[in-house]
Scaffold this motif. Sequence first.
Motif, PDB file in Angstrom:
ATOM      1  N   PRO A 181      89.351 -49.250 -41.356  1.00 34.69           N
ATOM      2  CA  PRO A 181      90.819 -49.226 -41.221  1.00 34.69           C
ATOM      3  C   PRO A 181      91.392 -47.848 -41.551  1.00 34.69           C
ATOM      4  N   GLU A 182      92.553 -47.564 -41.018  1.00 32.67           N
ATOM      5  CA  GLU A 182      93.140 -46.225 -41.165  1.00 32.67           C
ATOM      6  C   GLU A 182      93.358 -45.821 -42.616  1.00 32.67           C
ATOM      7  N   HIS A 183      93.574 -46.790 -43.505  1.00 32.25           N
ATOM      8  CA  HIS A 183      93.846 -46.444 -44.903  1.00 32.25           C
ATOM      9  C   HIS A 183      92.567 -46.273 -45.721  1.00 32.25           C
ATOM     10  N   VAL A 184      91.387 -46.406 -45.092  1.00 31.35           N
ATOM     11  CA  VAL A 184      90.110 -46.326 -45.800  1.00 31.35           C
ATOM     12  C   VAL A 184      89.327 -45.099 -45.324  1.00 31.35           C
ATOM     13  N   CYS A 185      88.877 -44.281 -46.275  1.00 35.75           N
ATOM     14  CA  CYS A 185      88.047 -43.119 -45.943  1.00 35.75           C
ATOM     15  C   CYS A 185      86.857 -43.063 -46.890  1.00 35.75           C
ATOM     16  N   ILE A 186      85.667 -43.043 -46.335  1.00 38.59           N
ATOM     17  CA  ILE A 186      84.476 -42.777 -47.143  1.00 38.59           C
ATOM     18  C   ILE A 186      84.324 -41.260 -47.232  1.00 38.59           C
ATOM     19  N   ASN A 187      84.403 -40.746 -48.437  1.00 34.39           N
ATOM     20  CA  ASN A 187      84.419 -39.300 -48.619  1.00 34.39           C
ATOM     21  C   ASN A 187      83.036 -38.657 -48.526  1.00 34.39           C
ATOM     22  N   ASP A 188      82.045 -39.273 -49.170  1.00 29.26           N
ATOM     23  CA  ASP A 188      80.769 -38.599 -49.340  1.00 29.26           C
ATOM     24  C   ASP A 188      79.646 -39.624 -49.385  1.00 29.26           C
ATOM     25  N   LEU A 189      78.624 -39.408 -48.572  1.00 35.45           N
ATOM     26  CA  LEU A 189      77.485 -40.325 -48.520  1.00 35.45           C
ATOM     27  C   LEU A 189      76.177 -39.542 -48.597  1.00 35.45           C
ATOM     28  N   VAL A 190      75.295 -39.954 -49.494  1.00 36.77           N
ATOM     29  CA  VAL A 190      73.941 -39.420 -49.554  1.00 36.77           C
ATOM     30  C   VAL A 190      73.010 -40.527 -49.096  1.00 36.77           C
ATOM     31  N   ILE A 191      72.213 -40.261 -48.064  1.00 39.11           N
ATOM     32  CA  ILE A 191      71.393 -41.298 -47.443  1.00 39.11           C
ATOM     33  C   ILE A 191      69.934 -40.837 -47.408  1.00 39.11           C
ATOM     34  N   THR A 192      69.053 -41.652 -47.980  1.00 43.95           N
ATOM     35  CA  THR A 192      67.627 -41.356 -47.916  1.00 43.95           C
ATOM     36  C   THR A 192      66.885 -42.593 -47.447  1.00 43.95           C
ATOM     37  N   CYS A 193      65.633 -42.406 -47.054  1.00 44.01           N
ATOM     38  CA  CYS A 193      64.771 -43.554 -46.821  1.00 44.01           C
ATOM     39  C   CYS A 193      64.373 -44.128 -48.182  1.00 44.01           C
ATOM     40  N   THR A 194      63.809 -45.309 -48.179  1.00 38.10           N
ATOM     41  CA  THR A 194      63.463 -45.984 -49.427  1.00 38.10           C
ATOM     42  C   THR A 194      62.443 -45.195 -50.231  1.00 38.10           C
ATOM     43  N   ALA A 195      61.589 -44.436 -49.555  1.00 46.18           N
ATOM     44  CA  ALA A 195      60.532 -43.686 -50.238  1.00 46.18           C
ATOM     45  C   ALA A 195      61.029 -42.394 -50.881  1.00 46.18           C
ATOM     46  N   GLN A 196      62.287 -42.041 -50.636  1.00 49.56           N
ATOM     47  CA  GLN A 196      62.789 -40.754 -51.093  1.00 49.56           C
ATOM     48  C   GLN A 196      63.903 -40.948 -52.119  1.00 49.56           C
ATOM     49  N   ALA A 197      63.793 -40.263 -53.256  1.00 50.41           N
ATOM     50  CA  ALA A 197      64.843 -40.341 -54.275  1.00 50.41           C
ATOM     51  C   ALA A 197      65.932 -39.301 -54.020  1.00 50.41           C
ATOM     52  N   ASN A 198      65.543 -38.115 -53.626  1.00 47.27           N
ATOM     53  CA  ASN A 198      66.473 -37.010 -53.349  1.00 47.27           C
ATOM     54  C   ASN A 198      65.678 -35.922 -52.628  1.00 47.27           C
ATOM     55  N   SER A 199      66.226 -34.715 -52.554  1.00 47.62           N
ATOM     56  CA  SER A 199      65.533 -33.668 -51.805  1.00 47.62           C
ATOM     57  C   SER A 199      64.260 -33.188 -52.509  1.00 47.62           C
ATOM     58  N   LEU A 200      64.058 -33.592 -53.761  1.00 46.69           N
ATOM     59  CA  LEU A 200      62.901 -33.127 -54.533  1.00 46.69           C
ATOM     60  C   LEU A 200      61.755 -34.127 -54.601  1.00 46.69           C
ATOM     61  N   TYR A 201      62.081 -35.427 -54.590  1.00 45.87           N
ATOM     62  CA  TYR A 201      61.073 -36.445 -54.874  1.00 45.87           C
ATOM     63  C   TYR A 201      60.923 -37.445 -53.735  1.00 45.87           C
ATOM     64  N   THR A 202      59.708 -37.509 -53.193  1.00 42.18           N
ATOM     65  CA  THR A 202      59.362 -38.484 -52.147  1.00 42.18           C
ATOM     66  C   THR A 202      58.003 -39.093 -52.491  1.00 42.18           C
ATOM     67  N   PHE A 203      57.925 -40.402 -52.433  1.00 39.21           N
ATOM     68  CA  PHE A 203      56.650 -41.080 -52.692  1.00 39.21           C
ATOM     69  C   PHE A 203      55.897 -41.244 -51.384  1.00 39.21           C
ATOM     70  N   LYS A 204      54.696 -40.677 -51.328  1.00 35.27           N
ATOM     71  CA  LYS A 204      53.867 -40.746 -50.130  1.00 35.27           C
ATOM     72  C   LYS A 204      52.596 -41.545 -50.430  1.00 35.27           C
ATOM     73  N   GLU A 205      52.316 -42.528 -49.597  1.00 32.32           N
ATOM     74  CA  GLU A 205      51.109 -43.329 -49.751  1.00 32.32           C
ATOM     75  C   GLU A 205      49.880 -42.428 -49.625  1.00 32.32           C
ATOM     76  N   GLY A 206      48.909 -42.656 -50.546  1.00 31.63           N
ATOM     77  CA  GLY A 206      47.677 -41.893 -50.474  1.00 31.63           C
ATOM     78  C   GLY A 206      47.693 -40.633 -51.282  1.00 31.63           C
ATOM     79  N   ASN A 207      48.859 -40.280 -51.842  1.00 28.42           N
ATOM     80  CA  ASN A 207      48.947 -39.047 -52.653  1.00 28.42           C
ATOM     81  C   ASN A 207      48.752 -39.373 -54.129  1.00 28.42           C
TER      82      ASN A 207
END
Length: 254
Positions: A228-254
């Motif tokens: 709706p016009e009165h609603v604004c999402i300002n900021d979204l950080v989106i990762t896959c389930t295996a990733q916590a942020n730009s530093l940490y990713t869980f990889k199978e076999g590692n």
Amino acid sequence: MEKIIMITGATSGFGKAIAEKFAANGWNCIITGRRKERLQEVADTLSEQFNVSVLPLVFDVQSKEQVFKHINNLHHGWQNIDVLVNNAGLALGRDSFDTASLEDWETMIDTNVKGLLYVSKAVLPFMIAKHKGHIINIGSTAAKEVYMNGNVYCASKSAVDAISKAQRMDLLPHKIKVTAVHPGAVDTEFSIVRFKGDDAKAKAVYAGYEPLHATDIADVCYYCATLPEHVCINDLVITCTAQANSLYTFKEGN
């Protein structure tokens, strides 16, 4: 009433997926890119598959002259832009600060930062005139945490984050929404471009886990743009389930 979305960097990846998502829901599309044949192919597919109007504009967002020439000369019917997605962007190299290429740095700054500024500045008069609009800036988790050998790419996406916050404040009187979408690892052409065509290095980035897909980000952008016009999402950080942020990713076999 028909809606219009403008998407930069629409020949592949996020931009193409976003165009497909909005076109599938009846939005007319202005799509931009540097690769003329590929852009026309996307435009033809969208118009044929979804029965919407599509305007392909071939230009490089790095060029201030090209940006303002094409946008200032939009036909009146195409000026009624409801949503602008500043998607055009890239990473070049994964090098230490002391050995990185100056040309790579300049290209990233010119595209990721200056290109976003040029296109936003050119489109804004149309939104201000109708006292309504929505800018969606595609950032990165690299805007939130700097990682080793990410230097100027991280800096450019941090700038996108800061610019989005500034736009949000300055454009409040015009009732223009601003949303920053910060994806983590996504399996697109991103890593191929970053590693300059080295397919083995690009594939290694996504080995051992399921990354995000371009369609995931397209879905998020569509959701944000149709609130709706009165609603604004300002900021979204989106990762896959295996990733916590730009530093940490869980990889199978590692």
